[in-house]
Design an enzyme around this catalytic site. Sequence first.
Site: not given
Ligand code: BGC
Length: 723
Positions: A238
Site C-alpha cells: 500500500d
Molecule cells: C489506499 C489504497 C490505494 C492507494 C493508491 C492508499 O491510500 O489505501 O487502497 O490503492 O492509496 O491510491
Amino acid sequence: MEQSEEARFAAHAKELTGKMTLEEKTAMLHGVGLFRTAGVERLGIPPLKMSDGPMGVRQEFPDNSWEPVGLPDDYVTYLPCNSAVAATWNRELAYRTGKVLGEEARGRGKDVILAPGVNLKRSPLCGRNFEYMSEDPCLTKELAVPLIRGIQESDAAACVKHFAVNNQETERLQVDVQVGERALHELYLPAFRACARVSLCLMSAYEQLRGEFCSQSKYLLNQLLRREWGYRGVVISDWGAVHDTRLAAESGLDVEMSVETDFDHYHFAQPLIDAVKADRVPEYLLNQKVEHILVLMQKLHMLDGAQRKPGTYDTAAHRQAALETAQESVVLLKNEDNLLPLPKKGLKKLLVIGANAVRTHAPGGGSAEIKALYEITPLLGIRTVLGGNTDIRWVKGYCADTQPEQSGKNWQAESLKNTAQNVLKNVTDALRSKRETLREEAVKLAGEYEHVVVIGGLNHRQDTEGKDRTSMKLPYEQDELIAEVLKANPNAVIVLTGGSPVEMGRWAAQAKAVVWGWYAGLEGGRALAEVLFGDVNPSGKLPETFAKRLEDCPAHSIGEFPGGRTVSYKENIFVGYRHFDTASIEPQFCFGHGLSYTQFAYSEPKFQLTETERELTVNIRCMVTNTGDRAGKETVQLYVRDPECSVARSYKELRSFCKLALAPGESRTAEMSLSAADFSFYDTENHVFKAEPGEYQILIGSSSRDIRLKTSIDTEFTHCTAE
Ligand code: BGC
C-alpha cells in the site's frame, strides 16, 4: 499446458533479469511515479502502470503530484461499490463488474487495477466499509473471485487488497492488530486465500499484524502467502506502507509504492541498492522480485511485442452492466401494507425530501473517488422513470455542515500524516436553525402530499478512506426529520443510501417502507427509482448485519474498536451475524435480509451425503416457487450449524448460496453442495481446518433469520482440510 507456459514465462523472466544491472532491477521494484514503476527500455521492458480503484478507473495523476492532470478524456464508468456488488449476491454480476473494470483499465492504458478490496467488515464504523464486501468470508470470496476473473480477461491485472486485517482506518498506518488464530484463519484470511489463486497482484496493508507491519511481514507474505498458499503473483505495498528496507526485501513484497514524490528515497530505491552493495540484502532476493514482475508482464502480454487487448471505456455496454448491478443491489428492508412499489401510472404529484436525492457521490471517499462520466442522482432517476407528467417537488429537508468535502490539495498527499477519527464538527446555532427551517418546510409539505419519498443517509464525509465514523447515527439531524415526516405522513417511504449501516431505532417501527441503496455507480439513481416504482423487483440482500444500536455490535460491545496503538479482536470469531445469532441479539435487519415484491415458497428438500474416510460431500437441492404475480429473483442461502463441537462455534455459518430468477408461478431447483471444509473450524493446535464427526444441521433460508428448510446429517469421520 498451463504448467509449461508458467515455466516458459519463468525461464524468460530469469533470462531477462540476468541481463539487468542492479540499478535497473531496483527501478522496477519501486514507484518512480505515484502510480508507476520504471521499465528497462534497452530490454524492451515497459513500466508497470497502475490505477485505483474499486469503483472505476481513477482520473489521471502526473507522476509527481497529487493534483490531478485534469484531462478532458479521463471520465469513466462509475461502478457500484463493492458493498453494492455484495448485496446482489450474484456471481455473474460480480464477474461483469470486474469485466467492465478490466476493460476500462486497459482502455485507459493501465496494467494493474488496484481492486477489489476484500477486507472483512468488522465494525459498521470502518470508513472504508463501502469498498469492502461483507462481514462474511464466504460471501466475500464467492463474489470477489469472479470479479477478479472478470478484470483479468482484458490483459489487466487485479490487485486484491489490503492484505490483511485492514479493518479500520483509525491509526491505520501503525495500529497493531492482535487477532487470534481461529479468527484470522476462519474470518480474515479465507477471501484473500481464494483470491490469491486467481489474482495476478495483491496489495499488502498498512497495519501491523501481531507486531509485524503487513507490508514487510514474514508471516503473512512469506509463510502464508508464498509458501503455504503457493502464490506466485506480484505483491505491491500500500502507498507508504513499507518501513524497513531489509525487512521488506526479505519479505514476499515485490514493489514498494508510496504517496511521497521523493522516489529515490523509497526503501526499495537507493537504500536497497546500498543494502545490496553492503551485503545486507542478497541480490537474489531482488532477482526473485523482478522475476515475479516479468512473469506478470508476460501474462498481461506486455513483452516481446505480444498482441494485447486494447480495452475500451465509457461504452453503453459498461453502463448497462453498471445499471443491472445497481438494480440488484437495492435492498427492500421493510414493506408493510405493500406500500411499495409506488404507483407510476396516473401519479400526479410526488414530494421528494432529502439532500441525498440530489447529491453525487462519485468524487468522494478517498482513493476510490471517481471522475464519473455522469451520475444519475435519485431525483434524476425518479424524473427519468416518471416522465414529465408527474409534478415532482424536491425539498432539501436537512443539510450537511458547510465545510467543503476536500481541500484544494488532494488529501492523499497528506495521507501518511493524518489517521485520526472523523471529528464531528460543532453544530453552530446558525446551522441548527437552518436545519430546523428545512425540516419544518419538509414536514409541512409531507402532510400535504399523498406520496412522499425521503432520500437521506450517508455520504463520503462519513464513508471515507483515512477516517472511521464515530457514531452509527444518521448525521445532520436526519433522525428528527424522518420521525417528524412519518408523523405528518405515515405513508412516507424512507430511502437511505450509504456504504455502512446506520441506527434506525428512532423511527423504524413507524416507517412502513424502508429501502437501502449504496454508492451504486453512475446509474444508481435510475436503479433506485426503478425499484421504487416497480419497474424492477428488488432482489438485494444485506451483506452485513444492520444492528439496532452500535453497542450491540461485537467489537463495540466489548470496547475493542478502534483501540489505540493496539487493537485486540477479542470478539474472536463472533463477528457480524455470528455474534448476533450466538448471543441472541435482535438486529434491526439481519444478515441476508431483503424483501421482494413477490413471495417465494421453499419445498422438496433433498440432501445426499456421501462420506468416505477421506472425503465428505453433501449435495443439496430444494424447490423454490414464485407464488406471487410478479417476476422476481430469490437468493437461497445455506447455513451450516454445528450444535456440538470441541470448540465454541458460531450458531451458524453461511456456506453457500444461489440466486434464482423466477417468473410468476414458476418453480426452479436450487442446487448447492458442501464439502468437508464447509463443516470445519480452524484447529489451532494442529494448524488445520478440522470437521469433527457427529451431527450437523443444514439450514436453508431466505435470510439468516428466515430459515425455511432444515435437516441434520451425521458424519462419522474426522476430516482435515487446508481450508
Ligand atoms: C489506499 C489504497 C490505494 C492507494 C493508491 C492508499 O491510500 O489505501 O487502497 O490503492 O492509496 O491510491
